[in-house]
Design an enzyme around this catalytic site. Structure first.
Site, mmCIF file in Angstrom:
data_model
loop_
_atom_site.group_PDB
_atom_site.id
_atom_site.type_symbol
_atom_site.label_atom_id
_atom_site.label_comp_id
_atom_site.label_asym_id
_atom_site.label_seq_id
_atom_site.Cartn_x
_atom_site.Cartn_y
_atom_site.Cartn_z
ATOM 1 N N SER A 122 0.992 -1.193 -0.030
ATOM 2 C CA SER A 122 0.020 -0.075 -0.092
ATOM 3 C C SER A 122 0.811 1.442 0.048
ATOM 4 C CB SER A 122 -1.050 0.069 1.247
ATOM 5 O OG SER A 122 -1.707 -1.028 1.611
ATOM 6 N N HIS A 143 -0.861 -2.619 -7.353
ATOM 7 C CA HIS A 143 -1.668 -2.025 -6.173
ATOM 8 C C HIS A 143 -3.022 -2.014 -6.443
ATOM 9 C CE1 HIS A 143 -2.573 0.701 -2.793
ATOM 10 N NE2 HIS A 143 -2.906 -0.311 -2.323
ATOM 11 N N GLU A 155 -2.902 0.596 -9.461
ATOM 12 C CA GLU A 155 -1.911 1.307 -9.765
ATOM 13 C C GLU A 155 -0.605 0.552 -10.032
ATOM 14 O OE1 GLU A 155 -2.769 4.997 -6.139
ATOM 15 O OE2 GLU A 155 -1.625 3.228 -5.794
ATOM 16 N N ASN A 193 -3.436 6.325 -1.824
ATOM 17 C CA ASN A 193 -2.989 6.286 -0.495
ATOM 18 C C ASN A 193 -2.372 7.563 0.074
ATOM 19 O OD1 ASN A 193 -4.304 4.054 0.290
ATOM 20 N ND2 ASN A 193 -2.624 2.646 -0.003
HETATM 21 N N1 3HC Z 1 -16.300 -8.420 -1.850
HETATM 22 C C1 3HC Z 1 -16.805 -8.404 -3.083
HETATM 23 N N2 3HC Z 1 -17.742 -8.082 -3.656
HETATM 24 C C2 3HC Z 1 -18.243 -7.103 -2.910
HETATM 25 C C3 3HC Z 1 -18.022 -6.573 -1.857
HETATM 26 C C4 3HC Z 1 -16.738 -7.339 -1.151
HETATM 27 N N3 3HC Z 1 -16.406 -7.026 0.195
HETATM 28 N N4 3HC Z 1 -18.720 -5.551 -1.363
HETATM 29 C C5 3HC Z 1 -19.650 -5.187 -2.545
HETATM 30 N N5 3HC Z 1 -19.280 -6.164 -3.503
HETATM 31 C C6 3HC Z 1 -20.135 -6.127 -4.678
HETATM 32 C C7 3HC Z 1 -21.268 -6.467 -4.430
HETATM 33 O O1 3HC Z 1 -21.686 -7.943 -4.439
HETATM 34 C C8 3HC Z 1 -22.255 -5.997 -5.668
HETATM 35 O O2 3HC Z 1 -21.971 -6.771 -6.845
HETATM 36 P P1 3HC Z 1 -22.964 -6.867 -7.817
HETATM 37 O O3 3HC Z 1 -23.489 -5.685 -8.397
HETATM 38 O O4 3HC Z 1 -22.620 -7.804 -8.803
HETATM 39 O O5 3HC Z 1 -24.471 -7.389 -7.033
HETATM 40 C C9 3HC Z 1 -21.333 -4.624 -5.830
HETATM 41 O O6 3HC Z 1 -19.882 -5.062 -5.387
HETATM 42 C C10 3HC Z 1 -21.702 -3.458 -5.435
HETATM 43 O O7 3HC Z 1 -22.076 -3.827 -4.200
HETATM 44 P P2 3HC Z 1 -23.337 -2.969 -3.415
HETATM 45 O O8 3HC Z 1 -24.515 -3.208 -4.164
HETATM 46 O O9 3HC Z 1 -23.361 -3.326 -1.825
HETATM 47 O O10 3HC Z 1 -22.930 -1.263 -3.741
HETATM 48 P P3 3HC Z 1 -22.137 -0.330 -3.112
HETATM 49 O O11 3HC Z 1 -22.960 0.802 -4.055
HETATM 50 O O12 3HC Z 1 -22.644 -0.162 -1.627
HETATM 51 O O13 3HC Z 1 -20.812 -0.403 -3.254
HETATM 52 C C11 3HC Z 1 -18.690 -0.312 -2.655
HETATM 53 C C12 3HC Z 1 -20.000 -0.934 -2.390
HETATM 54 C C13 3HC Z 1 -18.153 -0.588 -4.009
HETATM 55 C C14 3HC Z 1 -17.710 -0.891 -1.552
HETATM 56 C C15 3HC Z 1 -18.822 0.940 -2.335
HETATM 57 O O14 3HC Z 1 -19.323 1.429 -1.197
HETATM 58 C C16 3HC Z 1 -17.503 1.822 -2.442
HETATM 59 O O15 3HC Z 1 -16.874 2.404 -3.550
HETATM 60 N N6 3HC Z 1 -16.825 2.174 -1.297
HETATM 61 C C17 3HC Z 1 -15.499 2.637 -1.293
HETATM 62 C C18 3HC Z 1 -14.582 1.517 -1.087
HETATM 63 C C19 3HC Z 1 -12.987 2.016 -1.370
HETATM 64 O O16 3HC Z 1 -12.721 3.041 -1.333
HETATM 65 N N7 3HC Z 1 -12.115 1.173 -1.250
HETATM 66 C C20 3HC Z 1 -10.661 1.467 -1.330
HETATM 67 C C21 3HC Z 1 -10.325 1.527 -0.073
HETATM 68 S S1 3HC Z 1 -8.426 2.136 0.135
HETATM 69 C C22 3HC Z 1 -7.497 0.614 -0.192
HETATM 70 O O17 3HC Z 1 -8.005 -0.563 -0.433
HETATM 71 C C23 3HC Z 1 -5.998 0.846 -0.370
HETATM 72 C C24 3HC Z 1 -5.291 -0.175 0.463
HETATM 73 O O18 3HC Z 1 -4.146 -0.088 0.061
HETATM 74 C C25 3HC Z 1 -5.494 0.208 1.915
#
Ligand code: 3HC
Length: 503
Positions: A122, A143, A155, A193
């Site tokens: 990360s 990433h 990334e 990040n």
């Molecule tokens: N695992 C797998 N699939 C998942 C999931 C998970 N944890 N969470 C949601 N999904 C899938 C759902 O099954 C759904 O699939 P479908 O469209 O085929 O039915 C699809 O994703 C959309 O899910 P939701 O209907 O629950 O829709 P939301 O609109 O609530 O979206 C989200 C969920 C995409 C997680 C959205 O809330 C989002 O974009 N959140 C921000 C996430 C983010 O910022 N992530 C990055 C974090 S930073 C990082 O990772 C960097 C690292 O280095 C720390």
């Protein structure tokens, strides 16, 4: 390297990210090996992939045949030496430089010199991981973002010695997996990040300063500014341990730069093992109960006021004009959007408190937080000057309730919750552009696809107005007397250019 479904992928680490990446690779048709330090951990990773794929079958998104075929392509590797035939290794092990260096040293002995060795780190320097390893040109960062099967960004991180062919092959791989690749240099936190740090930092600060409860802070950013998740609920998804480690890593890598200062509140959660969703407790308890937001209950008609004037620039005014129609504009408060409801001045925050503004204009003031779209927003977040009479503040509340908005009244906090956060994101993105971390376009793409922000921060800064962003930061810097809010020199340049073209 030519990438095809025959390209053999090995993933090291079977935690949330490793399992997600292995699932992606197998779903894209590759033979995949998954390795972790203990066979039990690898087995747990494979089980979580099977559960996730089963969820897709249950939703009708995957056929039972495709489910079987995908699982059939996934294999546990008991020892690191089992990865000898891999074409591309993706390491998603513990975020510790020593662990990664040791792994890469071993992989360089086990795998062929042309095997691409990548890390899903990360925030650790890719250059440092590759240091002292044979054939460092084939080492790069790859990433992914959590949840890896869902988030559209990868990334591709170039260390000092990474070959351009390595970078091209990895971009091709990301494309085959349905992801958009952005190229960036190995600098602390890469693009997302680094640029996203203020998203979390400002929320922790608001919690520390007891401005509002967690659910209110999250609602302001999610329902008001239209981020996909509030910052605190997002840290529960990422994992408090992971998010805190990234913040510490970026903070230390920038020689303890104060604007990346980690939060003591978050450190307490980490120390208590309250890591978020994965431990059923973080900022919230999981599975999460529905939060009742402390919105102001509907006010009676007596609170109504008549709209006298409105003014100000840009997006805000366009939205407001559609709400309020045909009012004459005025330059009462120059470049800050405002409405006048009888004697009450309702203004977008400029980074000063409502009380400061009430003193300056010598009248009751209500300040509004940033909403992405004032016409369609379901939520308006506001703060009132302490010297307002309750019936004066009620005029502003009633006005927005009449437009079918829910109103959250929060403490009189300079820059409020969303505006100061967005100003800091814009500032950090400009700093990254200036330091050559990535192109401006790639930075915006990365923030829209890696963390699903509603706008890239550079496009957002431009539409809000560089000068307004600068004013908010300058006022915050004055308020706190802290280096944290210092505007980037590129922001100052852009604000100057904007003024130039306005004349
Ligand atoms: N695992 C797998 N699939 C998942 C999931 C998970 N944890 N969470 C949601 N999904 C899938 C759902 O099954 C759904 O699939 P479908 O469209 O085929 O039915 C699809 O994703 C959309 O899910 P939701 O209907 O629950 O829709 P939301 O609109 O609530 O979206 C989200 C969920 C995409 C997680 C959205 O809330 C989002 O974009 N959140 C921000 C996430 C983010 O910022 N992530 C990055 C974090 S930073 C990082 O990772 C960097 C690292 O280095 C720390």
């Amino acid at each position: 390297m030519q990438i095809s479904e025959h390209t053999r992928i090995a993933v090291i680490g079977s935690g949330t990210m490793g399992a997600g990446i292995a699932q992606l690779a197998a779903s894209a048709g590759h033979p995949v090996q998954l390795y972790d330090i203990s066979p039990a951990a690898t087995a747990r990773g494979l089980e979580s992939i099977a559960r996730s794929l089963q969820g897709r079958v249950d939703k009708g998104r995957l056929t039972p045949e495709a489910y079987q075929a995908t699982l059939g392509r996934l294999h546990a590797a008991d020892q690191l030496t089992d990865l000898a035939d891999a074409d591309i290794v993706i390491e998603a092990a513990a975020e510790k430089l020593e662990v990664k260096q040791q792994l890469f040293r071993a992989l360089a002995e086990i795998c062929a010199p042309q095997t691409l060795l990548t890390t899903n780190t990360s925030s650790i320097s890719v250059t440092a991981i590759a240091s002292g390893i044979a054939h460092p040109g084939r080492i790069a960062g790859l990433h992914f973002f959590n949840p890896a099967p869902v988030m559209k960004l990868v990334e591709v991180v170039k260390g000092l010695d990474s070959d351009s062919q390595t970078i091209e092959s990895l971009c091709q791989l990301a494309g085959r997996w349905g992801k958009t690749a952005v190229r960036c240099q190995s600098t602390p936190g890469f693009i997302v990040n680094r640029v996203a740090r203020p998203y979390y930092a400002e929320a922790w600060r608001a919690l520390e300063e007891q401005v509002a409860p967690a659910a209110v802070i999250d609602a302001a950013l999610r329902d008001g500014a239209r981020f996909p998740m509030g910052p605190l609920e997002l840290t529960d998804l990422i994992g408090q341990d992971v998010n805190f480690a990234v913040t510490c890593s970026v903070f230390n890598a920038f020689w303890q730069e104060r604007r990346f200062l980690p939060s003591l509140v978050q450190q307490e959660l980490v120390l208590a093992g309250k890591w978020g969703r994965k431990s059923q407790q973080g900022v919230y308890r999981w599975p999460r109960q529905h939060d009742e937001l402390p919105v102001v209950r509907a006010l009676p008609q007596e609170a109504a006021a008549s709209l006298q004037r409105q003014g100000g620039p840009g997006m805000w005014l366009n939205g407001m004009a559609r709400l309020t129609a045909h009012l004459s504009q005025s330059d009462l408060v120059a470049d800050v959007p405002f409405l006048e409801l009888d004697e009450v001045l309702v203004m977008a925050t400029n980074g000063e408190s409502a009380q400061q503004l009430a003193r300056r204009y010598n009248r009751p003031v209500v300040v509004l937080d940033l909403a992405d779209d004032y016409v369609n927003t379901p939520l308006v977040v506001m703060a009132a000057a302490a010297t307002n009479r309750p019936d004066q503040t009620a005029k502003a509340i009633h006005f927005f309730q009449q437009q079918d908005k829910q109103v959250l009244l929060v403490a009189d906090y300079p820059g409020l919750l969303a505006w100061r956060t967005v100003a800091m994101l814009v500032n950090e993105a400009l700093d990254a552009v200036q330091k050559g971390v990535a192109s401006a376009d790639d930075i915006d793409v990365a923030m829209r696809l890696g963390v699903n922000y509603p706008h890239g921060p550079l496009a957002w800064g431009e539409s809000l107005g560089w000068q307004r962003v600068l004013t908010v930061l300058e006022n915050l810097q004055k308020h706190y007397g802290e280096e944290r809010y210092r505007p980037s020199s590129l922001l100052r340049e852009r604000a100057l250019m904007e003024k130039h073209y306005e004349q």
